[in-house]
Scaffold this active site. Structure first.
Site, short mmCIF file in Angstrom:
data_model
loop_
_atom_site.label_atom_id
_atom_site.label_comp_id
_atom_site.label_asym_id
_atom_site.label_seq_id
_atom_site.Cartn_x
_atom_site.Cartn_y
_atom_site.Cartn_z
N ASP A 100 -90.46 -9.44 -18.65
CA ASP A 100 -90.11 -10.65 -18.67
C ASP A 100 -91.65 -11.21 -17.74
O ASP A 100 -92.86 -10.37 -17.95
CB ASP A 100 -89.20 -12.02 -18.24
CG ASP A 100 -89.33 -12.41 -17.14
OD1 ASP A 100 -89.08 -13.58 -18.14
OD2 ASP A 100 -89.07 -12.97 -16.15
N HIS A 292 -83.07 -13.72 -24.44
CA HIS A 292 -83.74 -13.59 -23.44
C HIS A 292 -83.96 -12.74 -23.29
O HIS A 292 -84.90 -11.16 -22.30
CB HIS A 292 -84.66 -14.87 -22.15
CG HIS A 292 -85.79 -14.24 -21.69
ND1 HIS A 292 -86.92 -14.15 -22.05
CD2 HIS A 292 -85.99 -13.87 -20.50
CE1 HIS A 292 -88.27 -14.09 -20.65
NE2 HIS A 292 -86.80 -13.59 -19.70
#
Length: 316
Positions: A100, A292
Protein backbone atom coordinates in the site's frame (compact mmCIF):
# COMPACT_ATOMS: atom_id res chain seq x y z
CA UNK A 1 11.60 -9.73 18.58
CA UNK A 2 13.46 -6.64 19.67
CA UNK A 3 12.36 -3.01 19.61
CA UNK A 4 14.08 0.34 19.91
CA UNK A 5 13.51 4.02 19.30
CA UNK A 6 15.68 5.83 16.79
CA UNK A 7 16.08 9.60 16.57
CA UNK A 8 16.14 10.09 12.80
CA UNK A 9 15.24 12.89 10.39
CA UNK A 10 13.87 15.13 13.14
CA UNK A 11 11.49 12.56 14.66
CA UNK A 12 11.50 9.52 16.92
CA UNK A 13 10.86 6.33 14.95
CA UNK A 14 9.88 3.13 16.75
CA UNK A 15 11.45 0.08 15.15
CA UNK A 16 10.90 -3.67 15.60
CA UNK A 17 13.60 -6.16 14.64
CA UNK A 18 13.86 -9.94 14.32
CA UNK A 19 16.27 -12.53 13.00
CA UNK A 20 20.02 -13.02 13.28
CA UNK A 21 21.93 -9.79 13.79
CA UNK A 22 24.39 -10.71 11.06
CA UNK A 23 21.61 -11.51 8.55
CA UNK A 24 21.13 -9.46 5.40
CA UNK A 25 18.69 -6.61 6.11
CA UNK A 26 15.10 -6.75 4.91
CA UNK A 27 12.74 -3.83 5.58
CA UNK A 28 8.96 -4.24 5.85
CA UNK A 29 7.01 -1.01 5.29
CA UNK A 30 3.30 -1.02 6.14
CA UNK A 31 0.48 0.98 4.56
CA UNK A 32 -2.85 2.56 5.58
CA UNK A 33 -4.66 1.92 7.84
CA UNK A 34 -2.27 -0.75 9.01
CA UNK A 35 0.60 -1.16 11.43
CA UNK A 36 3.86 -3.01 11.87
CA UNK A 37 1.85 -6.01 13.07
CA UNK A 38 0.34 -6.41 9.60
CA UNK A 39 3.63 -8.18 8.72
CA UNK A 40 3.13 -10.76 11.50
CA UNK A 41 3.06 -13.68 9.04
CA UNK A 42 6.16 -12.57 7.12
CA UNK A 43 8.43 -11.73 10.09
CA UNK A 44 9.01 -15.31 11.31
CA UNK A 45 9.32 -16.63 7.76
CA UNK A 46 12.02 -14.11 6.85
CA UNK A 47 13.82 -14.33 10.18
CA UNK A 48 13.72 -18.12 9.99
CA UNK A 49 15.34 -17.96 6.56
CA UNK A 50 18.27 -16.05 8.07
CA UNK A 51 17.39 -12.43 7.30
CA UNK A 52 17.62 -9.56 9.76
CA UNK A 53 14.13 -8.05 9.55
CA UNK A 54 13.38 -4.39 10.31
CA UNK A 55 9.76 -3.33 10.76
CA UNK A 56 9.22 0.37 11.51
CA UNK A 57 6.06 1.94 12.81
CA UNK A 58 5.93 4.49 10.03
CA UNK A 59 5.83 8.24 10.62
CA UNK A 60 2.41 9.16 12.04
CA UNK A 61 1.69 5.68 13.41
CA UNK A 62 1.82 3.99 16.80
CA UNK A 63 4.84 4.68 18.99
CA UNK A 64 6.59 6.71 16.31
CA UNK A 65 6.18 10.49 16.27
CA UNK A 66 3.26 12.05 14.42
CA UNK A 67 4.03 15.69 13.53
CA UNK A 68 0.96 17.87 13.12
CA UNK A 69 2.09 19.70 9.98
CA UNK A 70 0.84 18.25 6.69
CA UNK A 71 4.17 19.19 5.09
CA UNK A 72 5.96 16.70 7.36
CA UNK A 73 4.55 13.76 5.38
CA UNK A 74 5.71 14.20 1.80
CA UNK A 75 7.14 11.10 0.13
CA UNK A 76 10.78 12.23 0.20
CA UNK A 77 10.60 13.08 3.91
CA UNK A 78 9.19 9.65 4.70
CA UNK A 79 11.85 8.02 2.50
CA UNK A 80 14.45 9.99 4.46
CA UNK A 81 13.20 8.35 7.68
CA UNK A 82 14.12 4.92 6.30
CA UNK A 83 17.34 6.15 4.69
CA UNK A 84 18.45 7.57 8.05
CA UNK A 85 17.64 4.27 9.76
CA UNK A 86 19.68 2.39 7.20
CA UNK A 87 22.59 4.73 7.83
CA UNK A 88 22.23 4.30 11.59
CA UNK A 89 22.69 0.55 11.12
CA UNK A 90 25.47 1.05 8.55
CA UNK A 91 23.49 -0.79 5.87
CA UNK A 92 24.82 -0.67 2.32
CA UNK A 93 22.88 -3.57 0.84
CA UNK A 94 19.20 -4.09 1.70
CA UNK A 95 15.89 -5.42 0.43
CA UNK A 96 12.87 -3.14 0.75
CA UNK A 97 9.37 -4.65 0.92
CA UNK A 98 6.29 -2.41 1.01
CA UNK A 99 2.51 -2.72 0.92
CA UNK A 100 0.00 0.00 0.00
CA UNK A 101 1.58 3.35 0.96
CA UNK A 102 4.61 1.34 2.06
CA UNK A 103 4.92 0.18 -1.55
CA UNK A 104 4.92 3.80 -2.68
CA UNK A 105 7.80 4.51 -0.31
CA UNK A 106 9.60 1.36 -1.49
CA UNK A 107 9.35 2.44 -5.16
CA UNK A 108 10.82 5.84 -4.35
CA UNK A 109 13.58 4.38 -2.19
CA UNK A 110 14.59 2.18 -5.12
CA UNK A 111 14.87 5.30 -7.29
CA UNK A 112 16.73 7.29 -4.64
CA UNK A 113 19.06 4.51 -3.52
CA UNK A 114 20.06 2.41 -6.55
CA UNK A 115 23.15 1.16 -4.70
CA UNK A 116 21.85 0.53 -1.18
CA UNK A 117 18.48 -0.89 -2.22
CA UNK A 118 19.56 -4.17 -3.77
CA UNK A 119 16.16 -5.83 -4.20
CA UNK A 120 12.56 -4.60 -4.14
CA UNK A 121 9.15 -6.09 -3.39
CA UNK A 122 5.95 -4.05 -3.81
CA UNK A 123 2.47 -5.25 -2.95
CA UNK A 124 -0.86 -3.83 -4.20
CA UNK A 125 0.41 -0.45 -5.46
CA UNK A 126 2.20 -0.55 -8.84
CA UNK A 127 4.91 1.80 -10.08
CA UNK A 128 3.29 4.63 -11.99
CA UNK A 129 6.22 7.02 -12.15
CA UNK A 130 5.74 10.77 -11.98
CA UNK A 131 2.66 11.91 -13.90
CA UNK A 132 2.37 14.93 -16.13
CA UNK A 133 0.49 16.68 -13.33
CA UNK A 134 -0.44 15.93 -9.72
CA UNK A 135 -2.85 13.00 -9.37
CA UNK A 136 -5.03 15.02 -7.00
CA UNK A 137 -5.87 17.42 -9.84
CA UNK A 138 -7.16 14.53 -11.94
CA UNK A 139 -9.20 13.20 -9.02
CA UNK A 140 -10.88 16.57 -8.47
CA UNK A 141 -11.95 16.61 -12.11
CA UNK A 142 -13.16 13.01 -12.19
CA UNK A 143 -15.02 13.22 -8.88
CA UNK A 144 -16.51 16.69 -8.98
CA UNK A 145 -19.97 15.27 -8.31
CA UNK A 146 -19.21 11.84 -6.81
CA UNK A 147 -17.67 10.82 -3.52
CA UNK A 148 -13.99 9.96 -3.47
CA UNK A 149 -12.31 8.94 -0.24
CA UNK A 150 -8.96 10.51 -1.14
CA UNK A 151 -10.64 13.88 -1.75
CA UNK A 152 -12.55 13.41 1.52
CA UNK A 153 -9.20 12.98 3.29
CA UNK A 154 -7.80 16.28 1.98
CA UNK A 155 -9.27 18.74 4.51
CA UNK A 156 -7.43 18.36 7.83
CA UNK A 157 -9.74 17.52 10.68
CA UNK A 158 -12.75 16.30 8.70
CA UNK A 159 -11.91 12.62 8.27
CA UNK A 160 -10.15 12.57 11.65
CA UNK A 161 -13.34 13.56 13.42
CA UNK A 162 -15.24 10.67 11.85
CA UNK A 163 -12.50 8.03 12.17
CA UNK A 164 -11.26 8.93 15.66
CA UNK A 165 -14.77 8.89 17.13
CA UNK A 166 -14.64 5.08 17.25
CA UNK A 167 -11.24 3.69 16.22
CA UNK A 168 -12.27 0.04 16.54
CA UNK A 169 -15.37 0.60 14.37
CA UNK A 170 -13.36 2.45 11.76
CA UNK A 171 -10.82 -0.34 11.50
CA UNK A 172 -13.50 -3.03 11.34
CA UNK A 173 -15.09 -1.25 8.40
CA UNK A 174 -11.74 -0.80 6.64
CA UNK A 175 -11.04 -4.51 7.00
CA UNK A 176 -14.49 -5.60 5.83
CA UNK A 177 -14.75 -7.71 2.70
CA UNK A 178 -12.03 -8.20 0.15
CA UNK A 179 -10.72 -4.65 0.57
CA UNK A 180 -11.50 -1.36 2.19
CA UNK A 181 -11.61 0.15 -1.28
CA UNK A 182 -14.67 -1.97 -2.13
CA UNK A 183 -16.52 0.19 0.39
CA UNK A 184 -14.74 3.45 -0.21
CA UNK A 185 -15.36 3.39 -3.95
CA UNK A 186 -19.12 2.99 -3.74
CA UNK A 187 -21.02 5.46 -5.93
CA UNK A 188 -22.26 8.16 -3.53
CA UNK A 189 -22.87 11.93 -3.61
CA UNK A 190 -19.75 14.09 -3.35
CA UNK A 191 -20.80 15.54 0.01
CA UNK A 192 -21.07 12.12 1.69
CA UNK A 193 -19.15 11.19 4.79
CA UNK A 194 -16.74 8.27 4.60
CA UNK A 195 -18.96 5.65 6.25
CA UNK A 196 -22.39 6.92 5.27
CA UNK A 197 -24.72 3.98 4.74
CA UNK A 198 -22.11 1.42 5.82
CA UNK A 199 -22.90 -0.93 8.66
CA UNK A 200 -20.30 -2.05 11.17
CA UNK A 201 -19.39 -5.71 10.53
CA UNK A 202 -20.12 -8.06 13.42
CA UNK A 203 -17.13 -10.29 12.75
CA UNK A 204 -13.49 -9.75 11.91
CA UNK A 205 -12.15 -11.21 8.66
CA UNK A 206 -10.65 -14.70 8.88
CA UNK A 207 -7.13 -13.36 8.53
CA UNK A 208 -7.37 -11.15 11.64
CA UNK A 209 -8.18 -12.58 15.07
CA UNK A 210 -9.11 -10.48 18.09
CA UNK A 211 -5.56 -10.28 19.45
CA UNK A 212 -4.24 -9.16 16.06
CA UNK A 213 -7.04 -6.63 15.79
CA UNK A 214 -6.11 -5.08 19.12
CA UNK A 215 -2.61 -4.40 17.77
CA UNK A 216 -4.20 -2.33 14.99
CA UNK A 217 -6.44 -0.50 17.45
CA UNK A 218 -3.50 0.24 19.75
CA UNK A 219 -1.57 1.71 16.82
CA UNK A 220 -4.18 4.44 16.32
CA UNK A 221 -5.01 5.00 19.97
CA UNK A 222 -2.05 7.34 20.63
CA UNK A 223 -2.23 9.71 17.65
CA UNK A 224 -5.60 8.95 16.10
CA UNK A 225 -5.69 9.02 12.29
CA UNK A 226 -4.27 12.53 11.77
CA UNK A 227 -0.68 11.59 10.94
CA UNK A 228 -1.71 8.67 8.76
CA UNK A 229 -4.17 10.82 6.80
CA UNK A 230 -1.51 13.47 6.23
CA UNK A 231 0.20 11.06 3.84
CA UNK A 232 -2.80 11.59 1.52
CA UNK A 233 -2.51 15.38 1.72
CA UNK A 234 0.81 15.56 -0.10
CA UNK A 235 -0.02 14.49 -3.66
CA UNK A 236 0.77 17.90 -5.09
CA UNK A 237 3.85 18.39 -2.91
CA UNK A 238 5.10 14.92 -3.83
CA UNK A 239 4.74 15.77 -7.51
CA UNK A 240 6.62 19.03 -7.07
CA UNK A 241 9.47 17.50 -5.07
CA UNK A 242 10.11 14.48 -7.34
CA UNK A 243 10.79 16.23 -10.64
CA UNK A 244 14.39 14.95 -10.48
CA UNK A 245 13.05 11.37 -10.49
CA UNK A 246 10.93 11.89 -13.62
CA UNK A 247 12.97 9.60 -15.87
CA UNK A 248 14.52 7.30 -13.27
CA UNK A 249 13.63 3.68 -13.95
CA UNK A 250 13.66 0.87 -11.41
CA UNK A 251 16.74 -1.24 -12.17
CA UNK A 252 16.75 -3.57 -9.15
CA UNK A 253 15.25 -7.09 -9.28
CA UNK A 254 11.61 -6.44 -8.38
CA UNK A 255 8.67 -8.58 -7.31
CA UNK A 256 5.14 -7.15 -7.61
CA UNK A 257 2.14 -8.87 -6.00
CA UNK A 258 -1.54 -7.89 -6.26
CA UNK A 259 -4.81 -9.63 -5.42
CA UNK A 260 -7.36 -10.30 -8.16
CA UNK A 261 -10.12 -8.84 -5.97
CA UNK A 262 -8.12 -5.78 -5.03
CA UNK A 263 -9.70 -2.72 -6.74
CA UNK A 264 -6.14 -1.63 -7.50
CA UNK A 265 -5.92 -4.51 -9.97
CA UNK A 266 -8.79 -2.92 -11.92
CA UNK A 267 -8.18 0.78 -11.31
CA UNK A 268 -4.47 0.50 -12.06
CA UNK A 269 -4.64 -2.21 -14.74
CA UNK A 270 -3.10 0.13 -17.33
CA UNK A 271 -0.26 1.05 -14.96
CA UNK A 272 0.38 -2.61 -14.12
CA UNK A 273 0.51 -3.55 -17.80
CA UNK A 274 3.05 -0.80 -18.47
CA UNK A 275 5.35 -1.58 -15.54
CA UNK A 276 7.77 -3.76 -17.57
CA UNK A 277 8.67 -0.60 -19.51
CA UNK A 278 9.60 1.19 -16.27
CA UNK A 279 10.92 -1.67 -14.14
CA UNK A 280 13.82 -3.40 -15.85
CA UNK A 281 13.87 -6.71 -13.96
CA UNK A 282 10.27 -7.43 -12.96
CA UNK A 283 8.44 -10.52 -11.74
CA UNK A 284 4.66 -10.13 -11.31
CA UNK A 285 1.99 -12.33 -9.75
CA UNK A 286 -1.75 -11.83 -9.29
CA UNK A 287 -3.07 -13.88 -6.38
CA UNK A 288 -6.46 -15.54 -6.79
CA UNK A 289 -9.38 -14.86 -4.45
CA UNK A 290 -7.39 -12.12 -2.73
CA UNK A 291 -8.20 -8.52 -1.85
CA UNK A 292 -6.11 -5.59 -0.75
CA UNK A 293 -4.70 -6.98 2.52
CA UNK A 294 -2.57 -9.38 0.54
CA UNK A 295 0.18 -10.32 3.03
CA UNK A 296 -2.48 -11.27 5.59
CA UNK A 297 -5.14 -12.77 3.34
CA UNK A 298 -2.73 -15.01 1.45
CA UNK A 299 0.18 -15.25 3.89
CA UNK A 300 1.44 -18.70 2.88
CA UNK A 301 1.35 -17.90 -0.83
CA UNK A 302 2.98 -14.52 -0.31
CA UNK A 303 5.73 -16.06 1.85
CA UNK A 304 6.45 -18.76 -0.72
CA UNK A 305 6.78 -16.21 -3.53
CA UNK A 306 8.76 -13.88 -1.31
CA UNK A 307 11.29 -16.45 -0.13
CA UNK A 308 11.67 -17.89 -3.64
CA UNK A 309 12.33 -14.45 -5.08
CA UNK A 310 14.81 -13.53 -2.35
CA UNK A 311 16.66 -16.85 -2.66
CA UNK A 312 17.24 -15.99 -6.31
CA UNK A 313 18.15 -12.30 -6.01
CA UNK A 314 19.01 -11.62 -2.33
CA UNK A 315 20.13 -14.89 -0.69
CA UNK A 316 20.46 -14.82 3.10
Amino acid sequence: MQAQDLAVNGINLHLHMAGPENGRPVWLLHGFPECWHSWREQIPALAGAGYRVFIPEMRGYGRSDAPQDVEAYDVLTICADIQACMSAFNQHDACIIGHDWGAMIAWHLAQLEPQRVNTLVAMSVPFAGRGKRPAIEVMRELFAERFNYILYFQQPGVAEQELDADIARSLRIFMQGASSSDLLLQDRPANSRLFDGIETPNELPQWCNENDFQAYVETFRKHGFHGALNWYRNFERNWQKTEHLQDVKITQPTLFLVGDKDPVATLEAHTISRMPNRVNNLEQHQLSDCGHWIQSEKAKEVNKLLLGFLAKHFPA
